[in-house]
Structure formats: structure tokens, C-alpha cells
Design an enzyme around this catalytic site. Structure first.
Site, PDB file in Angstrom:
ATOM      1  N   ASP A   1     -12.590  -8.930   3.987  1.00  0.00           N
ATOM      2  CA  ASP A   1     -13.916  -8.984   3.160  1.00  0.00           C
ATOM      3  C   ASP A   1     -14.322 -10.111   3.314  1.00  0.00           C
ATOM      4  OD1 ASP A   1     -13.710  -6.272   2.670  1.00  0.00           O
ATOM      5  OD2 ASP A   1     -14.518  -6.610   0.525  1.00  0.00           O
TER       6      ASP A   1
ATOM      7  N   ASP B   1      -3.160 -18.146   0.147  1.00  0.00           N
ATOM      8  CA  ASP B   1      -4.243 -18.881  -0.736  1.00  0.00           C
ATOM      9  C   ASP B   1      -4.986 -19.869   0.046  1.00  0.00           C
ATOM     10  OD1 ASP B   1      -1.753 -20.100  -0.691  1.00  0.00           O
ATOM     11  OD2 ASP B   1      -1.751 -20.697  -2.893  1.00  0.00           O
TER      12      ASP B   1
ATOM     13  N   ASP C   1      -6.554  -6.551   3.824  1.00  0.00           N
ATOM     14  CA  ASP C   1      -7.685  -6.195   3.214  1.00  0.00           C
ATOM     15  C   ASP C   1      -8.780  -7.212   2.469  1.00  0.00           C
ATOM     16  OD1 ASP C   1      -9.380  -4.195   1.920  1.00  0.00           O
ATOM     17  OD2 ASP C   1      -8.177  -4.601   0.230  1.00  0.00           O
TER      18      ASP C   1
ATOM     19  N   LYS D   1       2.852 -15.317   2.081  1.00  0.00           N
ATOM     20  CA  LYS D   1       3.076 -15.786   0.848  1.00  0.00           C
ATOM     21  C   LYS D   1       4.702 -16.200   0.776  1.00  0.00           C
ATOM     22  CE  LYS D   1       1.520 -17.562  -3.150  1.00  0.00           C
ATOM     23  NZ  LYS D   1       0.761 -18.863  -3.251  1.00  0.00           N
TER      24      LYS D   1
ATOM     25  N   TYR E   1       0.803  -1.319  -0.011  1.00  0.00           N
ATOM     26  CA  TYR E   1       0.027   0.200  -0.028  1.00  0.00           C
ATOM     27  C   TYR E   1       0.745   1.255   0.028  1.00  0.00           C
ATOM     28  CZ  TYR E   1      -4.812  -1.848   0.747  1.00  0.00           C
ATOM     29  OH  TYR E   1      -6.033  -2.315   0.434  1.00  0.00           O
TER      30      TYR E   1
HETATM   31  C1  IPM Z   1     -10.602  -1.094   3.666  1.00  0.00           C
HETATM   32  C2  IPM Z   1     -10.701  -0.457   2.430  1.00  0.00           C
HETATM   33  C3  IPM Z   1      -9.610   0.543   2.174  1.00  0.00           C
HETATM   34  C4  IPM Z   1      -8.444  -0.341   2.137  1.00  0.00           C
HETATM   35  C5  IPM Z   1      -9.821   1.342   0.849  1.00  0.00           C
HETATM   36  C6  IPM Z   1     -10.938   2.002   0.852  1.00  0.00           C
HETATM   37  C7  IPM Z   1      -8.560   2.312   0.740  1.00  0.00           C
HETATM   38  O1  IPM Z   1     -10.874  -1.304   1.229  1.00  0.00           O
HETATM   39  O2  IPM Z   1     -10.364  -0.514   4.801  1.00  0.00           O
HETATM   40  O3  IPM Z   1     -10.304  -2.287   3.982  1.00  0.00           O
HETATM   41  O4  IPM Z   1      -7.954  -0.941   0.993  1.00  0.00           O
HETATM   42  O5  IPM Z   1      -7.671  -0.379   3.212  1.00  0.00           O
HETATM   43 MG    MG Z   2     -11.170  -3.486   1.848  1.00  0.00          MG
END
Ligand code: IPM
Ligand code: MG
Length: 362
Positions: free
Chosen positions: A252, A224, A248, A191, A141
Site C-alpha cells: 500500500d 520499519d 500487505d 523483523k 494471516y
Molecule cells: C490485499 C488486501 C487483502 C489482504 C484483504 C482484503 C484481505 O488488503 O490484497 O492487500 O490483506 O491481503
Molecule cells: Mg492490502
């Protein structure tokens, strides 16, 4: 009086933040122990529209001088065509970096009344309670070199995955310390079979463990495989520690197995001021319709009370109220399934139900 800097942000941000702040006021009333001052600023696309930058100096100064920061969400298709440096997301990344928030705590917990909202079978998800510790101020990042340029006549996009020993050590310690308060198991995800930066990651995590945390059980997993194991047998995980990018993606995924990304809060720690935000984005498709789920932001307030203000009893007030509201059958669209005693509610009503549950606590 402790001060909370509030960034409602973009999309559904302002709607869910409004409900969360109202919940905070109710907690103040009911508990009577502490009051909070709040100050709002624009951030993200909302700031860009007015100031032509996603985060003004004033907004950053406010965050730095506050005792904690609450953030809704930033971004949306409206600002996607903008150059990288002024995109709403830059505000969030800048804030994390400027505040030194290297550890992002993302708990994924299944609420019993929502078992059927998970796409996975009930027996796989029942009792899931895991905590992902995502490194937040390093890795690909922020790594240099980065950018898109023409090299030898060929357009080339570059990003750099980079981790130093101290960056790995400090986030590993956060994970091990958390594990000591839970079931003492840490899975470090990397990884290391392909990326040298994460080969170092694995080595340093192992060393910190051997030196300081022998009472915690440590295992390693390739990313993975971890993505697969989260679907196959999610209950094997307690604390997961991983890099910025992997964290990240995996959070999700972890959020979805619990039913909805609209339920999960987060805390970003490591600096003087903690940042609290739902893990979901600005959801521009439903913004302004009054249907967004405010629970992730409401639960982020609970994390704030626990981690920034050392008020675990007040945090529990919120968490228990949310449980009772869900048990009572109230659901926003994202967690709604037709069923007996189940009722679909909007953002405002969901917030009101939580406040009611706090006032009428058993
Ligand atoms: C998160 C989001 C952010 C990230 C974006 C909006 C920059 O996806 O907080 O998970 O990638 O960290
Ligand atoms: Mg995110």
C-alpha cells in the site's frame, strides 16, 4: 479455448472488471492469436447476499477448473458486522489458500506522465520500478492458534506468525528468479531483531541465495526501516521479498509513492491457476458512480497474459496503450491534477481510451 474465471466482487469491482474484460476483447481482435472463454461468479459480499457464504463450492470449483482467475475487489462496510468466517475477505483468503498461490507479485512503477501525482518530490520518484514479492498463504494471516477467547477471565485476542523452511524457500526462489530478469538485486524484509519466525526467514533466504543464486545481490532490511526507506529513497529497491503481513502493508505504501493505488495490478502465482487482481480494495465510497480508475485491473489483464498465457507481446500492447492514454492527458479522479492538456474522465471513458489506443497502436 483457455478459460478465465471472473469474480467481479463488490464495490467498484464490477465497474473496473467490465472495462478490463472489454480491453481483453480488443486485444483478442487486434492480435488474433488467442481467444478466451470467460465465466462469471459471485464472490465476497455479493455472494454472501445471495448464498450466505462469501465463496460457494461452485465458485471455488470454477476457479480451480479455469486457466486463470480475474478478480475485482471484495468487501465493504455493509458486511463488516458479519462474523469473521463469512466476511467477504475470507473468500479472497480462501481462494489464495485453495489455489496454492504463495507468491504475490506487486509491481510498483512510476508512469512518467503521472510524476506529479506522487506526494513525493519528482526527483525521488522518477524512474521507480520495483517489484514486491509478498508471501501469500502463510504467516500471521493463517497461523494457528487464532481467535478471541477468554483466558483466565480475561478476553484475549490471538494470532500466530508462523513460517516453515519450505514456505520461505519457495517464495525466496520466486524473488531471486524475478531478479534475474531485472537488475539482479533482492532486498529481503523482516523483523528478525524481534520475531523468531522472521529470524528463520532471514537465515533461510540467505541460505537459498548462497546455494543457488550467487549471481544475484541480496540485502536484508528490517521492516520499519524499509517503510522509511520507501519514502526516503525508493529507487534503491528492485525486488523486495517479504512476509504476508509486511507485504500487505508495504505494498500500500509503495503504491502511494507511484501516485495512486488505482494504478497497480497484481499477480498471485505458485499453483496451477494464477489469480490477477488490482491491489486496491472495493472503494465503497465511490462505488457505482462511474469514477473509479480501471487501469489497475486493465494492467492486471496484462500480467495475466504474460504470466498465465505466455503472451508477452499482447501484454505489452495493453501496457503501451495505457502509457499513451496517460501521455494524452486522460485522468480519472484519483490521478487528476489540474494542468494544461489534462482531462478528467470516468471509468468507462478511461477503458474506451485504452481500447482506442490498442486499436490505433503505432
Ligand atoms: C490485499 C488486501 C487483502 C489482504 C484483504 C482484503 C484481505 O488488503 O490484497 O492487500 O490483506 O491481503
Ligand atoms: Mg492490502
Amino acid at each position: 479455448m483457455p478459460k478465465i474465471c471472473v469474480f467481479p466482487g463488490d464495490g467498484i469491482g464490477p465497474e473496473v472488471v467490465r472495462e478490463a474484460l472489454a480491453v481483453l476483447r480488443t486485444v483478442e481482435e487486434v492480435s488474433g492469436r488467442r481467444r478466451f472463454e470467460t465465466e462469471e461468479e459471485l464472490l465476497g459480499g455479493a455472494a454472501y447476499d445471495v448464498h450466505k457464504v462469501p465463496m460457494t463450492e461452485k465458485a471455488l470449483a470454477l476457479a480451480k477448473s479455469a486457466d486463470a482467475v480475474l478478480l475485482g475487489a471484495v468487501g465493504g462496510p455493509k458486511w463488516d458486522p458479519l462474523p469473521f468466517e463469512v466476511r467477504p475477505e475470507r473468500a479472497l483468503l480462501g481462494l489464495r489458500k485453495e489455489l496454492g498461490l504463495f507468491a504475490n507479485l506487486r509491481p510498483a512503477k512510476v508512469h512518467a506522465p503521472l510524476l506529479d501525482a506522487s506526494p513525493l518530490r519528482r526527483e525521488l520518484v522518477e524512474g521507480i520500478d520495483l517489484m514486491v514479492v509478498r508471501e501469500l498463504t502463510g504467516g500471521i494471516y493463517f497461523g494457528e492458534p487464532r481467535g478471541v477467547r477468554v483466558i483466565d477471565g480475561v478476553e484475549t485476542g490471538i494470532n500466530t506468525e508462523i513460517y516453515t523452511r519450505p514456505e520461505i524457500e519457495r517464495v525466496a526462489r520466486v524473488a531471486f528468479d524475478l531478479a534475474r530478469k531485472r537488475s539482479r538485486r533482492v532486498t529481503s524484509v523482516d523483523k528478525s531483531n524481534v520475531l523468531e519466525a522472521t529470524e528463520l526467514w532471514r537465515r533461510v533466504v540467505t541460505e537459498v541465495h548462497g546455494r543457488e543464486y550467487k549471481d544475484v545481490e541480496l540485502s536484508h532490511m528490517l521492516v520499519d526501516n524499509c517503510a522509511m526507506q520507501l519514502i526516503r529513497r525508493p529507487k534503491q529497491f528492485d525486488v523486495v521479498v517479504t512476509t504476508n503481513l509486511f507485504g500487505d502493508i508495504l505494498t500500500d505504501e509503495a503504491s502511494m509513492i507511484t501516485g495512486s493505488i488505482g494504478m497497480l495490478p497484481s499477480a498471485s502465482l505458485g499453483g496451477k491457476v494464477g489469480l490477477y487482481e488490482p491491489i486496491h480494495g472495493s472503494a465503497p465510497d465511490i462505488a457505482g458512480k462511474g469514477v473509479a480508475n480501471p487501469l489497475a485491473t486493465i494492467l492486471s489483464i496484462a500480467m495475466m497474459l504474460k504470466y498465465s498465457f505466455d503472451l508477452p507481446a499482447e501484454a505489452a500492447l495493453i501496457e503501451e496503450a495505457v502509457e499513451r492514454v496517460l501521455a494524452g492527458g486522460f485522468r480519472t479522479g484519483d490521478i487528476f491534477r489540474e494542468g494544461p492538456g489534462v482531462r478528467r474522465v470516468g471509468t468507462k471513458e478511461m477503458g474506451e481510451k485504452v481500447r482506442e489506443a490498442i486499436r490505433k497502436r503505432p
